[in-house]
Each structure stands twice: as C-alpha cells, then as structure tokens.
Design an enzyme around this catalytic site. Sequence first.
Site, PDB file in Angstrom:
ATOM      1  N   CYS A 117       6.082  -1.521 -31.728  1.00 59.67           N
ATOM      2  CA  CYS A 117       5.744  -0.099 -31.821  1.00 59.67           C
ATOM      3  C   CYS A 117       6.140   0.451 -33.186  1.00 59.67           C
ATOM      4  O   CYS A 117       7.087  -0.011 -33.822  1.00 59.67           O
ATOM      5  CB  CYS A 117       6.423   0.692 -30.704  1.00 59.67           C
ATOM      6  SG  CYS A 117       8.225   0.584 -30.695  1.00 59.67           S
ATOM      7  N   CYS A 135      10.213  -0.295 -33.179  1.00 62.22           N
ATOM      8  CA  CYS A 135      10.654  -1.684 -33.300  1.00 62.22           C
ATOM      9  C   CYS A 135      10.214  -2.290 -34.634  1.00 62.22           C
ATOM     10  O   CYS A 135      10.879  -3.174 -35.167  1.00 62.22           O
ATOM     11  CB  CYS A 135      10.098  -2.511 -32.151  1.00 62.22           C
ATOM     12  SG  CYS A 135      10.802  -2.077 -30.548  1.00 62.22           S
ATOM     13  N   GLU A 187      12.214  -6.604 -28.828  1.00 60.85           N
ATOM     14  CA  GLU A 187      12.577  -6.951 -30.200  1.00 60.85           C
ATOM     15  C   GLU A 187      14.017  -6.558 -30.515  1.00 60.85           C
ATOM     16  O   GLU A 187      14.747  -7.303 -31.187  1.00 60.85           O
ATOM     17  CB  GLU A 187      11.635  -6.263 -31.200  1.00 60.85           C
ATOM     18  CG  GLU A 187      10.174  -6.641 -31.037  1.00 60.85           C
ATOM     19  CD  GLU A 187       9.408  -5.673 -30.157  1.00 60.85           C
ATOM     20  OE1 GLU A 187       8.264  -5.358 -30.499  1.00 60.85           O
ATOM     21  OE2 GLU A 187       9.958  -5.230 -29.126  1.00 60.85           O
ATOM     22  N   ASP A 207      -0.105   3.177  12.101  1.00 61.19           N
ATOM     23  CA  ASP A 207       0.997   2.221  11.940  1.00 61.19           C
ATOM     24  C   ASP A 207       2.325   2.850  11.550  1.00 61.19           C
ATOM     25  O   ASP A 207       3.364   2.197  11.639  1.00 61.19           O
ATOM     26  CB  ASP A 207       0.627   1.183  10.868  1.00 61.19           C
ATOM     27  CG  ASP A 207      -0.613   0.388  11.230  1.00 61.19           C
ATOM     28  OD1 ASP A 207      -0.902   0.275  12.439  1.00 61.19           O
ATOM     29  OD2 ASP A 207      -1.305  -0.094  10.315  1.00 61.19           O
ATOM     30  N   THR A 220      -9.060  -7.146  10.817  1.00 58.46           N
ATOM     31  CA  THR A 220      -7.783  -6.640  10.303  1.00 58.46           C
ATOM     32  C   THR A 220      -6.934  -5.951  11.358  1.00 58.46           C
ATOM     33  O   THR A 220      -5.759  -5.671  11.123  1.00 58.46           O
ATOM     34  CB  THR A 220      -8.043  -5.629   9.167  1.00 58.46           C
ATOM     35  OG1 THR A 220      -8.784  -4.511   9.684  1.00 58.46           O
ATOM     36  CG2 THR A 220      -8.823  -6.264   8.041  1.00 58.46           C
ATOM     37  N   ALA A 221      -7.512  -5.653  12.504  1.00 65.72           N
ATOM     38  CA  ALA A 221      -6.768  -5.008  13.598  1.00 65.72           C
ATOM     39  C   ALA A 221      -7.593  -5.116  14.871  1.00 65.72           C
ATOM     40  O   ALA A 221      -8.822  -5.229  14.827  1.00 65.72           O
ATOM     41  CB  ALA A 221      -6.488  -3.540  13.276  1.00 65.72           C
ATOM     42  N   TRP A 257       1.704  -8.860  14.150  1.00 63.28           N
ATOM     43  CA  TRP A 257       1.440  -9.205  12.764  1.00 63.28           C
ATOM     44  C   TRP A 257       0.292 -10.199  12.722  1.00 63.28           C
ATOM     45  O   TRP A 257       0.284 -11.151  13.508  1.00 63.28           O
ATOM     46  CB  TRP A 257       2.678  -9.814  12.127  1.00 63.28           C
ATOM     47  CG  TRP A 257       3.822  -8.870  11.999  1.00 63.28           C
ATOM     48  CD1 TRP A 257       4.934  -8.794  12.770  1.00 63.28           C
ATOM     49  CD2 TRP A 257       3.972  -7.865  10.999  1.00 63.28           C
ATOM     50  NE1 TRP A 257       5.781  -7.808  12.328  1.00 63.28           N
ATOM     51  CE2 TRP A 257       5.200  -7.223  11.235  1.00 63.28           C
ATOM     52  CE3 TRP A 257       3.198  -7.425   9.927  1.00 63.28           C
ATOM     53  CZ2 TRP A 257       5.667  -6.168  10.442  1.00 63.28           C
ATOM     54  CZ3 TRP A 257       3.659  -6.393   9.139  1.00 63.28           C
ATOM     55  CH2 TRP A 257       4.865  -5.782   9.396  1.00 63.28           C
TER      56      TRP A 257
END
Length: 374
Positions: free
Chosen positions: A82, A91, A59, A207, A168-169, A177
């Site tokens: 506020c 504000c 504002e 990792d 995932t792995a 990747w």
Amino acid sequence: MPDVQFNANDRQFMARALQLARRGVSTTHPNPRVGCILVKNDEVIGEGWHEKAGLAHAEIVALKQAGKKARGATAYVTLEPCSHYGRTPPCADALIESGISEVIIAMQDPNPLVAGKGIKKLSDAGIRVSCGLLQEQTMELNRGFVKRMTSGLPWVTVKLGASLDGRTAMESGESQWITGPHARADVQRLRAASSAILTGSGTVLADDPSLTVRLEGASRQPLRVVLDSYLSIPDSAEIFNDGQPLLIATATDENDDRYQQIKNRGFDIRSFPASTNRVDAMSLLKCLAQDYACNDVMVEAGSVVCGSLLANKLVDEIVLYLAPLLMGSSAKGLFDLPGLDTMAQRIHMSVKDVRAVGHDWRFTVQPDYQREAE
C-alpha cells in the site's frame, strides 16, 4: 509492467508467502489476505502475514523480524504494498526505508487507492519491482476483495446440503441432519471465512438457526443478514437474542411500528426497494459491499432465496454437500426456479472441485452464465 521470467526459487518463496497469507483467511475482513517473506542470499530472514484489520500489514511484520538484515534483501509479497495512509502507515514507505533492493509481487492491488501507486513509489525509489508471480492463486484467495473493488459487489457463495435425490428438507420442513458431522464442521470453516451470512425469514421461522461460527478459537463472527421483507420474525428468534452482529433487510417502510420497534431495541435494520414483493437482492448486495465492506457473502437459505439469486445471476459459486440418502418426491428441492421449461433454458455449471467430506460429498460449482447465453 513487462513480463518477467521467474525462477524456481522465486516460485518457492512466493508460494511460502501465499501460504502465510492463507493464515488470515478468517480474520482479515474487510482487508485482503496478504503474506510476505524477506530473502537474502537465498535465506529467509523475515516473514509475516496480515492477521487482522488495524494490525500491522504483512510487510511490516516481516521487516520487524528481519531488522537490519533487510538491507539489500528481496521482498516477496502477495499483494502490491500500500502507498496510502489508512489505519496503518504505507508499507511501500517502510520497504524503501529498510533498504530493500527488490520487491516481487503476486498481484496488483485492485483498490483504486493503491492500484499501481505502490509499485510506482517503489520503482521511483530505485527498487527493482516485478509483478505477476502466482497471480492466479492470489486472486483466488482474495476473490471477494477483488470483486468488491472492481464491481462494487461481494462474492456470493450459496451453501446447500441435500440428499442424492436433491432434497433439502422434508415436506414438513424437518432438515436436521441431512449431512454428517464432517460436512457440518466444513461449513463452519466456510462461515468463518465469510464477511456475512445471508438467510431468509423462512429459514429463521422453520429452523431458528444462530448462523454463528462455532469453531474453537474463532475471533470474529460474520454479520448475519436476514431477508425479512415484511418483518415476520418474532422477538423470540435466536438471532435476536445471541448478541452477535445482525442486519435485518426489509421491504417494510421505515415508519412502520415493527420497524421502529426493532430499531429501538438496538438492532441494525434497513429498508430496501422491493422486487417481486421481496427485498431487491442487488440493492442489498451493493449495500453490503459499500456500507459494510463485505468481501464474501455466504448464503444459507431456502429454495426461494437461492433460486431468486441464481435467476438474477447474482451467485458466483455453489457449495453443495450431497448426503448418501433419499428423502422422497414430496421433500423440498434445492432451487425454486419457475419458468425453466425447455433444455435451452437450463443453467450451466462449471465443476471446480469434488471431494469426500466424511460420508458425504462436497461439490463446488460455478454458474456459467456466459455459456447459458450462447
């Protein structure tokens, strides 16, 4: 406040204010993302957004741009102005002093310090006030802030990258990747929008990630939070040596030698109650919300941490990047969820978004805990 019929111009102007608010998606922590435009005779005479905590609110930026033209104008602001003194003056007072004649607000501020007080102050000053225009979209933009203010917990998003067979792995732990460069760049944007990145000691040991935001021009690094119940991470780990914000969450007693060693090196470390021999996740999340003002926590961890959070109904959203490849039955899965033996025990998800990201697909889903209980 009574229902108000907003017209097409109102919606257009508020949509612009919301567009401005989104510019602060990665910079306003711990404050909400807010945009504001000032309109007079259907012409925009000032606009602004909250860029960073401690800087001028949306504002104030818009009022400064409009100058004396603000008198008699309408302000469209995505969050209730506020009414209290924080790092910056109220504000609501600035809007009143400017001579604004009307304020249209997307949503009421969930912060108990404001919560309707800004609206009342504006109304008491003779300004027409209406609320609720594009409220749903604004709440979505500030969902972490809303949740922190209403429940004392942050919004928790679990980010995962997996193959088509849900891996995932590799069994050895190798995971770089699975997804392509477009998906990895998308993850950087998610990190940038987060207050904190949560991971486990197993991920750090396997990792050695930095978990930092690597976007050009990034002005803020989220807090990295590592669940290390028994302080197994070595001093050589990247997170100890890159100079970025770090919190070690442990179940080890504060008098432990390793605990004191980490503390004496200047790192933030806290001991939490243990649950099933690990840091109690609820206690940690409450701490992140209350002591670190975290609105949005992004989880980048292994199946044990992710499974535990999901089993305890602490996950609000899952962002899954699915790569078009297969990794085999011996590779590691997404969630460690022992005890799910029947279809009646399955955890339901609501799909919010599906889209291509480079050669991969991004699924955004939210656990439907209510449906699970039926």
